[in-house]
Design a protein around this motif. Structure first.
Motif, mmCIF file in Angstrom:
data_model
loop_
_atom_site.group_PDB
_atom_site.id
_atom_site.type_symbol
_atom_site.label_atom_id
_atom_site.label_comp_id
_atom_site.label_asym_id
_atom_site.label_seq_id
_atom_site.Cartn_x
_atom_site.Cartn_y
_atom_site.Cartn_z
ATOM 1 N N UNK A 43 5.311 2.335 -6.418
ATOM 2 C CA UNK A 43 4.486 1.288 -7.010
ATOM 3 C C UNK A 43 5.101 0.828 -8.324
ATOM 4 N N UNK A 44 5.542 1.792 -9.101
ATOM 5 C CA UNK A 44 6.168 1.451 -10.367
ATOM 6 C C UNK A 44 7.354 0.549 -10.167
ATOM 7 N N UNK A 45 8.185 0.883 -9.168
ATOM 8 C CA UNK A 45 9.438 0.154 -8.981
ATOM 9 C C UNK A 45 9.211 -1.246 -8.444
ATOM 10 N N UNK A 46 8.161 -1.436 -7.640
ATOM 11 C CA UNK A 46 8.041 -2.710 -6.952
ATOM 12 C C UNK A 46 6.999 -3.659 -7.515
ATOM 13 N N UNK A 47 5.940 -3.079 -8.095
ATOM 14 C CA UNK A 47 4.792 -3.948 -8.334
ATOM 15 C C UNK A 47 4.747 -4.543 -9.732
ATOM 16 N N UNK A 48 4.128 -5.729 -9.793
ATOM 17 C CA UNK A 48 3.842 -6.348 -11.078
ATOM 18 C C UNK A 48 2.501 -5.872 -11.590
ATOM 19 N N UNK A 49 1.639 -5.452 -10.660
ATOM 20 C CA UNK A 49 0.281 -5.056 -11.037
ATOM 21 C C UNK A 49 -0.162 -3.995 -10.051
ATOM 22 N N UNK A 50 -0.932 -3.049 -10.541
ATOM 23 C CA UNK A 50 -1.311 -1.938 -9.668
ATOM 24 C C UNK A 50 -2.817 -1.740 -9.652
ATOM 25 N N UNK A 51 -3.382 -1.492 -8.475
ATOM 26 C CA UNK A 51 -4.765 -1.088 -8.353
ATOM 27 C C UNK A 51 -4.778 0.349 -7.844
ATOM 28 N N UNK A 52 -5.529 1.200 -8.522
ATOM 29 C CA UNK A 52 -5.609 2.586 -8.086
ATOM 30 C C UNK A 52 -6.912 2.792 -7.317
ATOM 31 N N UNK A 72 0.854 -1.176 0.000
ATOM 32 C CA UNK A 72 0.000 0.000 0.000
ATOM 33 C C UNK A 72 0.892 1.227 0.000
ATOM 34 N N UNK A 73 0.652 2.162 -0.895
ATOM 35 C CA UNK A 73 1.492 3.347 -0.941
ATOM 36 C C UNK A 73 0.773 4.504 -1.604
ATOM 37 N N UNK A 74 1.235 5.722 -1.330
ATOM 38 C CA UNK A 74 0.682 6.850 -2.069
ATOM 39 C C UNK A 74 1.726 7.383 -3.050
ATOM 40 N N UNK A 75 2.840 6.664 -3.117
ATOM 41 C CA UNK A 75 3.941 7.107 -3.967
ATOM 42 C C UNK A 75 3.936 6.320 -5.269
ATOM 43 N N UNK A 76 3.712 7.021 -6.382
ATOM 44 C CA UNK A 76 3.600 6.310 -7.653
ATOM 45 C C UNK A 76 4.920 5.672 -8.074
ATOM 46 N N UNK A 77 5.999 6.373 -7.777
ATOM 47 C CA UNK A 77 7.302 5.837 -8.177
ATOM 48 C C UNK A 77 7.562 4.504 -7.495
#
Lengths: 254, 260, 280
Positions: C174-183, C167-172
Motif C-alpha cells: 500500500x505504501x509503495x503504490x497508493x496515494x491514499x490509504x483506507x484502513x 485491496x491488500x493486506x500488505x502494508x508495504x
C-alpha cells in the motif's frame, strides 16, 4: 509400485472387446456387408434407433445439465432425490412405464413414436447425467464469467468463454455414453417397442439367438458395422477435442 | 426457480412413480427363488473382481502419467461407447472354444464389461480427491500395503468403495440379454426369470420381480454399510484402545469395574 | 457486513484498502465493481450514480488474485477479446507494454505465474477502463515479481489516467503504490490518510509501541539503558545498525517481534534495554 496397476483391467477389457470384434469379423464375408447395405429392415431399424437414441440423449443431457447448474449453486439434500433412479435397474424402469403408461394414447408402450421408451430412458439417464455433471459445475470458477461481464463481452461470448469451454468435454462425454447406451440397448426396447421396425439391439440379438445358422452372419455383420462406426466417432472426438481440453485443464485457475 | 417448486417437481416425477413398486400382496415365486443362489454368488463374484481390478486400475490412472496410461484409460472406457451386447456374439463363440460358454466363469467375465469402466472411473475420482501427497504420506507412515489399506486407504476411500458396490450390483443384476446369451440359459440369474414376466399377463408377477431387482442391491448396500462402520470402529479401537490407560479406564467404568 | 462506509477516490489516483482478511475490503471492491448488490447506500462515479448499474456499463475492470486468463485461448486472443470495437491499439502493443513482447501466440499454461499476471494486466488495460480494481493481484507471486508488477501497474495506470483501487493486506504494498490509504477492520473504515503519514501515526497501520496505554510511533521513542520514566517496554538487543550517522538497534520484544529503535546510547548484543518515550 504403489501407484497401482492398470494392466489387468486393460487386458481383460481390451482383450474381450478386441476378441469379440475380430471373431465377429471372421464370421462374415464382404457379401454380408453389401447385403446389409441394401437390407431395408436393417436400415429402418437403424433409422428408428437413431431417432430414439438422439432424442433420449439430447433431452436427458439438456435436463441433466440444467439441473446440475441449478443444484451446483446450492447445498442441501434435495438433489439426493435424483439418486433414486440410479438404484432402479432399467428393467424396473420399464416396469414402471408399463404400469403407468399402458392404455395411454401417444405415450403408451408399443407405439410407433417410441415415446414410452424415450421417457423410460429419461427417468434413468437424467439422474446419470446430473450426477456426472454436478462436480463439473461445482468446480466452475465464476470469476471467469465475471471477467467476461466486466470486459463487456456479449451474452453468448460470455457464456462460452466463461463457462462453456469448461463444460464442453464433460457434457459431450456424458452425451456420448448415453447415446451409445440407448442406441444398442436390448431390455427396454424389447419390452416397450414395436414389432416392426425393431430397434437395432433387439433386431440383432433376436437375429442371432432366434434365427437359424444362416442369419448369423448378418448378425455378426451388424455387430461389426456398429462397433466400427462408433469407434471411428470415438477416435475423431478424441483427436479433435483432446488438445482443447488439455489446454483448459492446464491453464485454468485451481 | 423457487426451491419448493423444484422439490415438488422432483418428488412428483421421481419418487411418486416408485409407489407402483410397493407390494400389496406377496408371493414367493419359486422360479425366482431358484435363481437366488446363483445370482447372489455371481453378484458377489462380480463385485469382488470389480473391486480388485478396478482399485488398482483407478489408482494407476490417477497417479501415473504418460501416453501409455492415457491409452489404457481409453481402452478401459471402450465398453461405455461400444455395443457390448453385439460384441458378445463374437465372445460367445470364443467362449465355446475355451469351454467357458454356459459356465459361471464365462458369465462372470462378460459381466465385467458393463461394470468395470464405471468402477474404474469412481476409483480414479476417489484417488484424485485423495491426492498424491496424501498417498505418499500414507506410504511413509505405513509401508506394508495390506496394513495400509486396512488402517488408512480403505477407510478414507470408503465412499468410493460403497458407490462401486452399489453400481456394480445394480448393473449386473439387470443384465438379461448378456446373461441369457453367454449363460446359454444354463447359468440362471434372476433377470432371466424376471424378463419373461414383463411381457406376460400378470402385472403383479412383474411387480414382484422388480422388487427383487431393487431389493437385492439395497440389501447388499446396507450390509456393506454395517461392514464399513464396524471396520472403522475396529481400526479406531486398534489404534488407540490398547495403549491409552485413560481409555481403558472408561471401558472399565462402562463394565462396572471400579478402581477400588 | 460492511458498515458506515464513506469513501472517496480522486480520479486518476491510486487508493489502497488495507486490512486483515475478513475485514470486508474484497466485498467493498466487488460492490464498487457491481458484482455484488448494495443493500443500502449509493455509489457515484463522478456525478453519475452507479448503484444500480450493471458491471459491464460501469467502465470498471478487475484483476483477481489468480490471473484467470481464458485457458483455451492464446494470450493474444485473451487481449483481443477485451479490446473494444474500433480500437486503434494493437494486441502486440499492449503485450509489449507489459513486457510480453512476442508472446501473443502462447497459451496460458506456457507462461509463468508472473507472466500470466502481466498478461492479465494487459487484458484489463486493453479494455480501456476508467477504473481498475485490484484484488490482491500479487499474492500468488514471489517478492521480485511483486515489485515488478507493482511498478508496471503504477506506470501504466498513470500514463493512461486510470483510477486505481487496490485491496491488500500488505502494508508495504500500500505504501509503495497508493496515494491514499483506507484502513479497514471488521467491515469498518478505522483510519485513512496519506500512506507515509499513516505509517508514522496510525496504530493500525504503522509500527510502534504501546507505553502505559498510549501508542507511540517508532520515531517518538528511544532506547535507554535504565528506564527513567514510569512507562517502558523491555527488549533485548539483537543487532546494531548505523544509518545516516544515527545509531539504531534492532531489538527483540518479549513476543518475539523485532523492531528498529533509535538511541543515543551504546549497547552490545543480548543486552537488555528499555524503550521509553522521547522528550520534546
Amino acid at each position: 509400485m504403489w501407484r497401482g496397476n492398470a494392466w489387468p483391467a486393460t487386458l481383460l477389457i481390451a482383450g474381450m472387446v478386441v476378441y469379440g470384434l475380430f471373431v465377429s469379423l471372421s464370421m462374415t464375408t464382404w457379401n454380408d456387408y453389401s447385403r446389409l447395405a441394401s437390407d431395408a429392415v436393417f436400415l429402418e431399424s437403424i433409422g428408428i434407433s437413431l431417432y430414439v437414441a438422439l432424442s433420449s440423449t439430447v433431452l436427458s443431457v439438456l435436463v441433466g445439465a440444467i439441473l446440475a447448474d441449478y443444484f451446483a449453486r446450492r447445498t442441501g439434500f434435495t438433489e439426493q432425490l435424483l439418486a433414486l433412479p440410479l438404484f432402479i435397474p432399467h428393467l424396473g424402469a420399464a416396469y414402471l412405464s408399463i404400469l403407468y403408461l399402458s392404455d395411454l394414447p401417444v405415450i403408451g408402450p408399443h407405439e410407433a413414436n417410441h415415446l414410452s421408451i424415450i421417457l423410460t430412458y429419461l427417468y434413468k439417464e437424467v439422474p446419470f447425467v446430473f450426477f456426472y455433471l454436478l462436480p463439473v459445475y461445482r468446480r466452475l470458477d465464476h470469476r471467469y464469467e465475471e471477467l467476461g461481464l466486466m470486459l463487456g463481452l456479449s451474452r453468448m461470448r460470455r457464456f462460452w468463454h466463461g463457462k462453456g469451454v469448461f463444460l464442453l468435454f464433460p457434457v459431450l462425454e456424458a452425451a456420448f455414453i448415453v447415446f451409445a447406451f440407448t442406441l444398442f440397448a436390448y431390455e427396454v426396447p424389447a419390452l416397450l417397442g414395436v414389432t416392426y421396425p425393431k430397434m437395432i439391439g433387439v433386431y440383432a440379438f433376436d437375429l442371432y439367438t432366434q434365427g437359424d445358422l444362416s442369419s448369423q452372419p448378418a448378425a455378426f455383420a451388424i455387430s461389426v458395422v456398429l462397433t466400427v462406426s462408433l469407434l471411428v466417432v470415438l477416435l475423431t472426438f478424441t483427436r479433435f477435442v483432446r488438445p482443447l481440453t488439455e489446454r483448459i485443464s492446464k491453464g485454468r485457475a485451481e | 426457480m423457487r426451491p419448493t417448486l423444484v422439490k415438488s417437481l422432483l418428488i412428483g416425477l421421481i419418487v411418486l412413480p416408485l409407489i407402483g413398486v410397493i407390494p400389496t400382496t406377496w408371493t414367493w415365486n419359486p422360479r425366482l427363488l431358484d435363481t437366488v443362489t446363483t445370482t447372489v454368488l455371481m453378484i458377489a463374484a462380480v463385485t469382488l473382481l470389480n473391486h480388485l481390478v478396478g482399485y488398482a486400475a483407478g489408482k494407476a490412472i490417477a497417479f501415473r502419467t504418460g501416453r501409455l496410461i492415457r491409452l489404457m484409460e481409453l481402452l478401459i472406457s471402450l465398453p461405455l461407447f461400444l455395443p457390448v451386447l453385439l460384441l458378445s456374439f463374437g465372445l460367445y463363440l470364443t467362449w465355446i472354444r475355451l469351454g467357458l460358454a454356459d459356465q459361471f466363469l464365462g458369465v462372470l467375465l462378460v459381466l465385467l464389461l458393463p461394470t468395470l469402466p464405471y468402477t474404474i472411473r469412481i476409483y480414479t475420482n476417489g484417488f484424485q480427491a485423495l491426492g498424491e501427497q496424501m498417498m505418499e504420506q500414507m506410504i511413509l507412515i505405513q509401508p506394508n500395503r495390506f496394513k495400509r489399506f486396512f488402517f488408512l486407504t480403505g477407510p478414507m476411500m470408503r465412499s468410493s468403495l460403497q458407490s462401486v458396490t452399489l453400481l456394480v450390483t445394480v448393473i449386473a443384476l439387470s443384465q438379461y440379454a448378456l446373461v441369457a446369451l453367454i449363460g446359454g440359459g444354463v447359468v440362471r440369474m434372476i433377470a432371466l426369470e424376471a424378463f419373461p414376466l414383463y411381457t406376460g399377463n400378470s402385472l403383479v408377477a412383474a411387480k414382484e420381480a422388480t422388487i427383487w431387482l431393487i431389493a437385492l442391491p439395497f440389501l447388499i448396500y446396507f450390509v456393506q454399510l454395517m461392514v464399513f462402520s464396524s471396520w472403522v470402529r475396529l481400526v479406531r479401537r486398534l489404534l488407540d484402545g490398547r495403549n491409552d490407560p485413560a481409555r481403558n479406564e472408561d471401558i472399565w467404568k462402562e463394565k462396572g469395574v471400579t478402581r477400588d | 457486513m460492511l458498515q458506515e462506509i464513506d469513501l472517496t477516490i480522486s480520479s486518476g489516483k491510486c487508493v489502497a484498502l488495507v486490512g486483515p482478511s475478513g475485514s470486508g475490503k474484497t466485498t467493498l471492491l466487488r460492490l464498487i465493481a457491481g458484482l455484488e448488490r448494495v443493500s443500502s447506500g449509493t455509489i457515484h462515479f463522478g456525478t453519475t450514480e452507479m448503484t444500480r448499474v450493471a458491471p459491464n456499463e460501469r467502465g470498471v475492470t478487475m484483476l483477481f488474485q489468480r490471473p484467470l486468463l481464458f485457458p483455451h485461448l492464446t494470450v493474444g486472443q485473451n487481449v483481443r477479446l477485451a479490446m473494444k470495437k474500433g480500437s486503434r491499439q494493437d494486441v502486440n502493443e499492449w503485450l509489449e507494454r507489459v513486457g510480453l513482447t512476442g508472446r501473443a501466440e502462447s497459451f496460458v499454461h506456457e507462461l509463468s505465474g508472473g507472466e500470466q499476471q502481466r498478461a492479465s494486466l494487459a487484458r484489463a488495460l486493453a479494455s480501456e477502463p476508467n477504473f481498475l480494481l485490484l484484488d490482491e493481484p500479487f499474492s500468488s507471486l514471489d517478492l521480485p515479481r511483486r515489485r515488478e508488477l507493482r511498478t508496471l501497474i503504477r506506470r501504466l495506470t498513470e500514463a493512461e489516467g486510470v483510477t486505481t483501487l487496490l485491496v491488500t493486506h500488505d502494508r508495504e504494498e500500500a505504501m509503495a503504490m497508493a496515494d491514499y490509504v483506507y484502513v479497514m477492520e471488521q467491515g469498518r473504515i478505522i483510519d485513512q490518510g496519506n500512506p507515509v503519514r499513516l505509517a508514522e501515526t496510525s496504530p493500525f497501520f504503522g509500527d510502534g509501541v504501546h507505553l502505559n496505554g498510549e501508542w507511540y510511533s517508532l520515531s517518538d521513542v528511544k532506547l535507554v539503558l535504565r528506564p527513567t520514566k514510569e512507562s517502558f517496554e523491555r527488549v533485548t538487543i539483537t543487532k546494531e545498525l548505523i544509518q545516516y550517522g544515527v545509531r539504531f538497534y534492532e531489538v527483540e520484544r518479549e513476543a518475539g517481534e523485532r523492531l528498529i529503535v533509535q538511541t543515543s546510547e551504546t549497547f552490545s548484543e543480548a543486552m537488555t534495554a528499555y524503550i521509553v518515550r522521547k522528550e520534546g
